[in-house]
Write an enzyme that holds these catalytic residues in place. Structure first.
Site, PDB file in Angstrom:
ATOM      1  N   HIS A 267       0.805  -1.223   0.000  1.00  0.00           N
ATOM      2  CA  HIS A 267       0.000   0.000   0.000  1.00  0.00           C
ATOM      3  C   HIS A 267       0.846   1.285   0.000  1.00  0.00           C
ATOM      4  O   HIS A 267       0.672   2.167  -0.843  1.00  0.00           O
ATOM      5  CB  HIS A 267      -0.884   0.035   1.253  1.00  0.00           C
ATOM      6  CG  HIS A 267      -1.646  -1.216   1.515  1.00  0.00           C
ATOM      7  ND1 HIS A 267      -2.844  -1.500   0.898  1.00  0.00           N
ATOM      8  CD2 HIS A 267      -1.392  -2.280   2.330  1.00  0.00           C
ATOM      9  CE1 HIS A 267      -3.304  -2.652   1.334  1.00  0.00           C
ATOM     10  NE2 HIS A 267      -2.448  -3.156   2.200  1.00  0.00           N
TER      11      HIS A 267
HETATM   12  C1  BDR Z   1      -2.322   0.465   5.699  1.00  0.00           C
HETATM   13  O1  BDR Z   1      -2.429  -0.073   7.003  1.00  0.00           O
HETATM   14  C2  BDR Z   1      -1.178  -0.482   7.473  1.00  0.00           C
HETATM   15  O2  BDR Z   1      -1.269  -1.718   8.095  1.00  0.00           O
HETATM   16  C3  BDR Z   1      -0.240  -0.474   6.288  1.00  0.00           C
HETATM   17  O3  BDR Z   1       1.066  -0.127   6.668  1.00  0.00           O
HETATM   18  C4  BDR Z   1      -0.843   0.577   5.381  1.00  0.00           C
HETATM   19  O4  BDR Z   1      -0.370   1.859   5.704  1.00  0.00           O
HETATM   20  C5  BDR Z   1      -3.103  -0.400   4.736  1.00  0.00           C
HETATM   21  O5  BDR Z   1      -4.439  -0.481   5.133  1.00  0.00           O
END
Ligand code: BDR
Ligand code: CA
Length: 342
Positions: A267
């Site tokens: 992400h």
């Molecule tokens: C986001 O949530 C976190 O667990 C990850 O690092 C990312 O920023 C994805 O939903």
């Protein structure tokens, strides 16, 4: 151009891909950026992208409690920057938890310390004593040109910055955040983790009037790596690539254990790469409103791109939302980043 139905996010209204409003850096004129992060497996890869990209000038990494406790996140940021050969990028610690509501963590995904079972050597230095929000405010004040913020954790520090230093708004060129989803969530069916972990802060940010790009699950679930990346990383000479392979292996194993397949959406790296590349990510204009209530939609980012409704209700769009990405280009970009790191 209409978004092709293969994108498949669950809405009948297919927003048009529109020109981006986010600035983009070039090697000749790197874009000054600050990353606000809760490292975090995908955060670790995102920070690597910012260190390497000649199109970006990384001014600082600030930490926020999110994937793990903030003290772990701060130490992880320090250790990662040392690993990546960037020990001079300042790090400062930010908020322990949200402005309101319960403390949320994602240690079941990222491990208790945030970086899976990887133990990086202890950093030789400590975080800046002034703290995350003061450091961001100082860097914005000192910068000769506006700075882009890249929040890739809960938005607590960014909301505090906006509320504490409103006169610095003109020094923020853009907020390119990873968080939210026009479609389904991940922490809950409604909400994505970074927004779910502090919906009050997210509401402040989305209502701030500052230029925003929301890199949410709609696009990041097309920025997925699988086990084929491991060989490519392990062939590279640097220690950073070996660590990245280790972090990813942990992710794939955890993801498989949760019944989600041996793959992982990276992400946070998408938010960084969007500011380094003019055309990797396709965006559409939306009006995004955050649900900060305590009900089942808590943390939901409600995205409206319907020209009919916006006109009828005299509402303006408030952000670009990432919808499309070239997945192959994304995977190649990650390998290229680690090929350049020590
Ligand atoms: C986001 O949530 C976190 O667990 C990850 O690092 C990312 O920023 C994805 O939903
Ligand atoms: Ca994160």
């Amino acid at each position: 151009m209409s978004v092709s139905p293969q994108v498949g996010w669950p809405t009948f209204h297919h927003a048009e891909i529109t020109p981006r409003t986010a600035p983009v850096g070039t090697a000749a004129h790197p874009l000054p950026v600050i990353i606000d992060s809760d490292p975090g497996l995908d955060d670790a890869l995102a920070i690597a992208c910012a260190v390497v990209a000649p199109e970006l000038k990384l001014l600082a990494v600030t930490s926020v409690g999110g994937n793990a406790d903030v003290h772990h996140c701060t130490e992880n940021a320090l250790r990662l920057l040392e690993l990546y050969g960037a020990p001079d990028v300042p790090v400062a610690e930010g908020a322990v938890g949200p402005l309101a509501g319960p403390l949320e963590r994602a240690t079941e995904v990222h491990g208790e310390g945030g970086l899976g079972n990887t133990n990086l050597p202890k950093a030789a230095r400590k975080a800046e004593p002034e703290g995350a929000v003061a450091l961001m405010a100082r860097l914005l004040t000192e910068s000769s040109e506006p700075v882009a913020l890249i929040p890739i954790g809960p938005l607590t520090n960014i909301a505090l910055l906006i509320r504490s230093f409103p006169h610095l708004a003109p020094k923020i060129s853009h907020i390119c955040l990873m968080g939210g989803s026009v479609g389904e969530g991940n922490s809950s069916a409604s909400a994505e983790f970074n927004i779910y972990a502090d919906p009050t802060a997210a509401e402040i940010v989305f209502n701030s009037g500052l230029p925003i790009t929301m890199i949410g699950l709609d696009v990041t679930h097309h920025a997925v790596l699988d086990r084929t990346i491991l060989d490519r990383l392990l062939q590279l000479p640097g220690k950073s690539a070996k660590v990245a392979a280790e972090l990813l292996k942990f992710s794939f194993d955890r993801s498989a254990a949760w019944g989600q397949g041996e793959r992982m959406a990276i992400h946070d790296a998408v938010a960084v790469l969007h500011l380094a590349s003019p055309d990797l990510v396709g965006v559409a204009r939306y009006r995004v409103v955050v649900d900060a209530t305590a009900g089942p939609a808590r943390g939901r980012t409600i995205g409206d791109a319907s020209p009919y409704r916006l006109k009828r209700d005299k509402l303006e769009t408030n952000c670009d939302v990432g919808l499309t990405i070239d997945s192959t280009r994304f995977a190649n970009a990650i390998v290229d980043v680690f090929a350049k790191l020590p």
